[in-house]
Design an enzyme around this catalytic site. Structure first.
Site, PDB file in Angstrom:
ATOM      1  CG  HIS A  55       9.893 -57.992  -5.429  1.00 48.18           C
ATOM      2  ND1 HIS A  55       9.252 -59.180  -5.655  1.00 48.18           N
ATOM      3  CD2 HIS A  55       9.201 -56.991  -5.694  1.00 48.18           C
ATOM      4  CE1 HIS A  55       7.957 -58.958  -5.883  1.00 48.18           C
ATOM      5  NE2 HIS A  55       7.868 -57.788  -6.233  1.00 48.18           N
ATOM      6  CG  ASP A 108      -7.306 -57.389  14.387  1.00 49.49           C
ATOM      7  OD1 ASP A 108      -6.539 -56.540  15.261  1.00 49.49           O
ATOM      8  OD2 ASP A 108      -8.516 -57.769  15.085  1.00 49.49           O
TER       9      ASP A 108
END
Length: 331
Positions: A52, A264
């Protein structure tokens, strides 16, 4: 793979993440760690931990989407837009010490699914115009969690507040492109509630809408509430949000990012996306499901969770992921 992916125990699900890495603090850790897990059945799980310090949820989605596109076609040309300090400057330099601790060992994580049909019913039941799915789910989960804390506290309502993370890309002037990389977030805060009568869904949703309108109207570079809070924590050494002197329920939603549709890697689209457990108690994460519903990951301490997961109003609209849910999915 089904036994792990659909297991109601978050510790089993989290076996697919690099052990000891998710939500961990440390100045000497890699900025990104990925793990590929292979199952005897032939299935695979890809988990990614992105620091982060350099990125938020939107950045993580962009990174994973571009990585997936490259594996399918090596001629793909990713085009991330690195914001760096041009939008939100770092007046004191990089934060070398963690400002958020972790109390994962003090809480349990349970998952609840709001189907698209139940979401529609929930929004209709609130009676406020133009209720979004996020607003409805956050209001209901917060109400149920705060009510559960009241039961555990011998019926006495504890002062509490709902804080939600908010993506700034679309509301800066000029708007930032969706492929912007960085921590481009702020927070919106509800009032601090001290009366049980205030914990009504129409009131909670109205307050969420007001806080969103306030965020849109202010200068979120000069007046970024989250950045101000974190810098103050870094300077003083106090716990984040401690000056508010109330129980804080923090919600973060990734519902607008199509993780299931975009990622994908050449093996087909994933059947599920998920969060690792952590890092704090009283935290809510939201993700989209295939049917347009929402899956909520809720962290509470064990006592409060034992009340929360039986809340009648919650269970009217949400299905807990437990052994019964898993058995139905298999059928």
């Amino acid at each position: 793979m089904d036994k792990v992916v659909n297991h109601p125990d978050s510790n089993v699900k989290d076996l697919t993440f690099p052990q000891g890495v998710p939500w961990a603090n440390g100045v000497d850790r890699a900025l990104i760690v990925a793990q590929l897990s292979h199952f005897d059945c032939g299935g695979i799980a890809l988990s990614v931990c992105l620091s982060h310090k350099i990125a938020d949820g939107s950045s993580a989605h962009c990174f994973l989407r571009d990585w997936a596109a490259l594996t399918r076609n090596s001629n793909t040309d990713p085009s991330p837009y690195f914001v760096e300090d041009s939008i939100v400057p770092s007046p004191i330099g990089p934060l070398v010490s963690p400002v958020f601790g972790s109390d994962t060992d003090k809480c349990v994580q349970k998952r609840f699914v709001f189907s698209s049909t139940k979401l529609s019913a929930l929004k209709s039941s609130i009676g406020v115009q133009n209720v979004t799915s996020n607003e409805a789910v956050n209001a209901l989960i917060y109400k149920s969690a705060a009510s559960s804390a009241t039961v555990v506290n011998s019926g006495s309502l504890k002062r509490s507040q709902l804080v939600q993370f908010f993506d700034l890309r679309e509301i800066t002037s000029p708007p930032l492109p969706p492929n912007s990389i960085g921590n481009l977030v702020s927070i919106i805060s509800s009032p601090i509630y001290e009366d049980k009568e205030e914990l009504k869904l129409p009131k909670l949703v109205t307050d969420i809408k007001k806080s969103k309108n306030f965020l849109s109207a202010r200068n979120n570079v000069e007046e970024n509430e989250f950045a101000i809070e974190m810098l103050d924590t870094y300077r003083t050494g106090e716990e984040p949000f401690s000056k508010r002197k109330c129980d804080l329920y923090i919600s973060s939603s990734l519902c607008k990012f199509p993780f299931l549709q975009d990622l994908d890697f050449g093996f087909g689209k994933p059947i599920r996306s998920s969060f690792a457990k952590g890092p704090l108690n009283k935290v809510i994460y939201l993700m989209r499901t295939y049917d347009g519903g929402i899956e909520a990951f809720v962290n509470l301490n064990e006592q409060e969770m034992s009340v929360f997961e039986h809340d009648k109003q919650l269970l009217e609209f949400a299905t807990p992921i437990n052994e019964d849910f898993c058995n139905k999915e298999k059928q």
